[in-house]
Design a protein around this motif. Structure first.
Motif, short mmCIF file in Angstrom:
data_model
loop_
_atom_site.label_atom_id
_atom_site.label_comp_id
_atom_site.label_asym_id
_atom_site.label_seq_id
_atom_site.Cartn_x
_atom_site.Cartn_y
_atom_site.Cartn_z
N ILE A 240 0.82 -1.21 0.00
CA ILE A 240 0.00 0.00 0.00
C ILE A 240 0.86 1.27 0.00
O ILE A 240 0.69 2.13 -0.87
CB ILE A 240 -1.00 -0.03 1.17
CG1 ILE A 240 -2.02 -1.16 0.94
CG2 ILE A 240 -1.71 1.31 1.31
CD1 ILE A 240 -2.96 -1.39 2.10
N PRO A 241 1.82 1.45 0.92
CA PRO A 241 2.69 2.63 0.81
C PRO A 241 3.60 2.57 -0.42
O PRO A 241 3.94 3.61 -1.00
CB PRO A 241 3.51 2.61 2.11
CG PRO A 241 3.45 1.21 2.59
CD PRO A 241 2.11 0.69 2.16
N ASN A 242 3.98 1.37 -0.84
CA ASN A 242 4.80 1.26 -2.05
C ASN A 242 4.01 1.68 -3.28
O ASN A 242 4.57 2.23 -4.23
CB ASN A 242 5.31 -0.17 -2.23
CG ASN A 242 6.69 -0.36 -1.64
OD1 ASN A 242 7.44 0.61 -1.48
ND2 ASN A 242 7.04 -1.58 -1.30
N PHE A 243 2.71 1.40 -3.28
CA PHE A 243 1.85 1.88 -4.37
C PHE A 243 1.89 3.39 -4.43
O PHE A 243 2.07 3.99 -5.50
CB PHE A 243 0.42 1.39 -4.14
CG PHE A 243 -0.59 2.04 -5.03
CD1 PHE A 243 -0.69 1.67 -6.36
CD2 PHE A 243 -1.44 3.02 -4.55
CE1 PHE A 243 -1.61 2.28 -7.19
CE2 PHE A 243 -2.36 3.63 -5.37
CZ PHE A 243 -2.46 3.26 -6.69
N GLY A 244 1.74 4.04 -3.27
CA GLY A 244 1.82 5.50 -3.24
C GLY A 244 3.19 5.99 -3.63
O GLY A 244 3.33 7.01 -4.33
N ARG A 245 4.23 5.29 -3.21
CA ARG A 245 5.61 5.70 -3.56
C ARG A 245 5.82 5.67 -5.05
O ARG A 245 6.33 6.62 -5.65
CB ARG A 245 6.61 4.77 -2.87
CG ARG A 245 8.05 4.95 -3.31
CD ARG A 245 8.97 4.00 -2.57
NE ARG A 245 8.73 2.62 -2.89
CZ ARG A 245 9.31 1.97 -3.93
NH1 ARG A 245 10.13 2.62 -4.74
NH2 ARG A 245 9.06 0.70 -4.14
N ARG A 246 5.44 4.58 -5.69
CA ARG A 246 5.71 4.44 -7.11
C ARG A 246 4.80 5.32 -7.97
O ARG A 246 5.19 5.82 -9.02
CB ARG A 246 5.56 2.98 -7.52
CG ARG A 246 6.64 2.10 -6.90
CD ARG A 246 6.48 0.65 -7.30
NE ARG A 246 7.56 -0.16 -6.75
CZ ARG A 246 7.66 -1.47 -6.93
NH1 ARG A 246 6.74 -2.12 -7.63
NH2 ARG A 246 8.66 -2.13 -6.41
N MET A 247 3.57 5.52 -7.50
CA MET A 247 2.64 6.35 -8.24
C MET A 247 2.92 7.83 -8.02
O MET A 247 2.94 8.63 -8.95
CB MET A 247 1.20 6.05 -7.81
CG MET A 247 0.15 6.83 -8.57
SD MET A 247 -1.54 6.47 -8.04
CE MET A 247 -1.56 7.34 -6.46
N PHE A 248 3.19 8.19 -6.76
CA PHE A 248 3.33 9.60 -6.41
C PHE A 248 4.79 10.05 -6.37
O PHE A 248 5.20 10.90 -7.14
CB PHE A 248 2.67 9.85 -5.04
CG PHE A 248 2.82 11.26 -4.56
CD1 PHE A 248 2.03 12.27 -5.08
CD2 PHE A 248 3.76 11.58 -3.59
CE1 PHE A 248 2.19 13.58 -4.63
CE2 PHE A 248 3.91 12.87 -3.14
CZ PHE A 248 3.12 13.88 -3.67
N ALA A 249 5.58 9.43 -5.50
CA ALA A 249 6.95 9.91 -5.29
C ALA A 249 7.84 9.67 -6.49
O ALA A 249 8.38 10.59 -7.10
CB ALA A 249 7.53 9.24 -4.04
N GLU A 250 8.01 8.40 -6.87
CA GLU A 250 8.90 8.08 -7.98
C GLU A 250 8.21 8.29 -9.33
O GLU A 250 8.86 8.34 -10.36
CB GLU A 250 9.37 6.63 -7.86
CG GLU A 250 10.23 6.39 -6.64
CD GLU A 250 10.61 4.93 -6.49
OE1 GLU A 250 10.12 4.11 -7.29
OE2 GLU A 250 11.36 4.62 -5.56
N GLY A 251 6.88 8.36 -9.30
CA GLY A 251 6.14 8.52 -10.55
C GLY A 251 5.80 9.96 -10.81
O GLY A 251 6.56 10.72 -11.39
N ALA A 252 4.64 10.40 -10.31
CA ALA A 252 4.13 11.73 -10.64
C ALA A 252 5.05 12.84 -10.17
O ALA A 252 5.38 13.74 -10.94
CB ALA A 252 2.74 11.89 -10.02
N PHE A 253 5.47 12.81 -8.91
CA PHE A 253 6.25 13.94 -8.40
C PHE A 253 7.59 14.06 -9.10
O PHE A 253 7.97 15.14 -9.55
CB PHE A 253 6.44 13.82 -6.89
CG PHE A 253 7.24 14.97 -6.34
CD1 PHE A 253 6.63 16.20 -6.14
CD2 PHE A 253 8.58 14.84 -6.06
CE1 PHE A 253 7.36 17.28 -5.68
CE2 PHE A 253 9.31 15.90 -5.60
CZ PHE A 253 8.70 17.13 -5.39
N SER A 254 8.33 12.96 -9.19
CA SER A 254 9.65 13.02 -9.81
C SER A 254 9.56 13.46 -11.28
O SER A 254 10.33 14.31 -11.73
CB SER A 254 10.35 11.66 -9.71
OG SER A 254 10.66 11.36 -8.38
#
Length: 517
Positions: free
Chosen positions: A49-63
């Motif tokens: 669940i946090p990895n989903f947010g990490r890959r979608m948000f942190a490493e995905g959208a934000f980066s």
């Protein structure tokens, strides 16, 4: 330019290789201590669940949104403007993430039901997953701040520290497994600690670059608004593969104990070459593409993509063959001991066949998406991502319904195949559009390059099929014998592959300039 990119890719690849090796050590310990039972299923969902947010948000959208804006500010503006952007972005990001983290911890039971609805039939399993999630969810906040720091460092040409950072999570989890083997609670605590340490590890490098100003709230800042505007469609696009994987986990939670874990272990094997090669190349080319777009260097932009695709095919195609043709020996050697029994090996092998078939689709997306985001163009790849996601979800639901109706024994592998198909659809649409936009124009010599690759990979495939042998022989061998045999096969196969490429005329100089073949 390509020589510098190759060197940077090597640095990122080497650091990522270290992380992936430690990740394998971690997963081997997990398999031995927990196997593929209910406790491991609960922890893996709490981690997903946090990895989903990490890959979608942190490493995905934000980066993907932050790096082009920061690169433009750093290239065309003053150092003070770059520091200003870091300050307001970090302060705003931290504020928003604090609220998200609080909400996630409070809503842990709902999230567990949403991401693993099958756990609802087992109250103890659902309760354990909820308890673990309250410790793992804050990881999203810390790793998102880490992703921002990594984006700044990558844009400044500092790739080693961001690439090494994931090692910290693996070290914490390995330590937790050694401290108290069999305790999934300690694993959850280790995830929380790792998030804090990963962010702290970035800060000295930012300080040395004079890019660690005091964070402050800046929601109305023009460039923050620009980042947010780019993030929303990018978030949807970046989440496609993750939503597919989570849909697989949600459906697998109805398939009994073990299905979630089988998909996890197969995905981890697929993620190894994906992280070492594909993500490393994509990480390196994004700042270069963003700078080339900012300076209106269309030719260099296309050449960078061309170089990245050739390097990816050189390494990615044999990696995909290895995942498919050598799936059984890989799973047996790495995970097939302790609590991870023969049935677990076979079921994980079936899932790896499917993920391996989609490996190049996943890899191509990692290379092609930066070609859009570097130009701050987000809507088109999002449309393609949604199309691919809908196709994959339709296939996953079809597989799940068929499995329930006809009692299929390895339905989880069908879920993995649906996700792989989705990745291929996404990659095909992205490549076609880059060609149509003339953002990517293939360089000369692709015909000769492709022929050499075909010959090299035919040699590799024949060798792997010959050396694999029956799965029973691997299961019957001891752990040391399996490891030695696996290492020998990999060494022989790699030597034969590159020797075949050398015989047909492929040389390192073909990758020194993006336009050369």
């Amino acid at each position: 330019m390509s020589a510098s990119l190759l060197k940077s890719s090597g640095v990122v690849g080497a650091m990522t290789l270290l992380s992936r090796v430690l990740g394998f050590v971690r997963d081997v310990l997990f398999a031995s201590a927990f196997g593929a039972g209910a406790a491991m299923d609960a922890f893996l969902i709490a981690l997903k669940i946090p990895n989903f947010g990490r890959r979608m948000f942190a490493e995905g959208a934000f980066s993907q949104a932050f790096v082009p804006v920061f690169a433009q500010a750093r290239t065309t503006g003053s150092p003070e403007e770059a520091r200003e952007l870091v300050a307001v972005t970090m302060g705003t990001l931290a504020g928003v993430l604090s609220l998200i983290t609080l909400a996630g911890c409070l809503a842990a039971p709902l999230l567990m039901w949403l991401f693993a609805p099958g756990f609802g039939t087992d109250p103890a399993k659902h309760a354990l997953g909820t308890e673990l999630l309250r410790w793992t969810f804050p990881y999203l906040m810390f790793i998102s701040l880490t992703a921002m720091a990594s984006g700044v460092l990558n844009s400044c040409g500092r790739f080693a520290v961001p690439a090494f950072t994931p090692v910290i999570l693996n070290i914490c989890l390995i330590a937790a497994a050694f401290i108290e083997a069999g305790s999934v609670h300690l694993l959850a605590y280790a995830v929380f600690v790792a998030g804090v340490l990963q962010f702290a590890f970035q800060l000295p490098s930012l300080w040395r670059l004079r890019l660690l100003p005091r964070p402050r709230w800046g929601w109305r800042h023009a460039k923050v608004r620009r980042i947010v505007g780019l993030m929303i469609p990018v978030m949807i696009g970046s989440s496609v593969a993750q939503i597919s994987l989570l849909l697989d986990s949600a459906l697998a939670s109805f398939l009994g104990d073990g299905a979630v874990s089988w998909l996890y272990y197969a995905d981890r094997l697929m993620e190894f070459p994906l992280g070492v090669f594909s993500i490393a190349i994509g990480t390196v080319i994004l700042p270069a593409l963003a700078t080339q777009h900012a300076t209106q260097s269309a030719g260099a932009f296309s050449q960078t993509l061309d170089w990245a695709l050739r390097v990816l095919l050189l390494i990615g195609v044999p990696a995909a063959l290895g995942l498919v043709l050598f799936a059984g020996p890989l799973v047996a050697s790495l995970f097939g001991h302790g609590a991870f029994d023969e049935r677990d090996v076979r079921m994980t092998m079936y899932a790896l066949w499917a993920y391996g078939a989609g490996f190049m689709g996943f890899s191509l997306v990692k290379i092609l998406v930066p070609g859009f985001y570097a130009r701050q163009e987000t809507r088109v790849p999002v449309r393609y991502a949604i199309t691919a996601l809908c196709c994959g979800m339709a296939l996953s639901v079809t597989v799940f319904v068929s499995a329930k109706l006809f009692e299929l024994p390895a339905a989880h592998a069908g879920l993995a195949a649906a996700t792989a198909t989705s990745a291929w659809i996404n990659a095909g649409l992205l490549l076609r559009r880059l060609r149509q936009d003339r953002a990517y124009v293939p360089g000369p010599g692709w015909g000769a390059f492709g022929l050499r690759l075909v010959i090299g990979n035919l040699v590799l495939a024949a060798l792997l099929l010959t050396l694999a042998g029956p799965l029973e022989s691997w299961l019957a061998a001891g752990l040391a014998d399996r490891a030695g045999r696996l290492a020998a096969v990999i060494a022989v196969a790699a030597t034969a592959y590159f020797a075949a490429l050398g015989i047909v005329g492929l040389r390192p100089r073909h990758f020194r300039r993006a336009e050369a073949v």
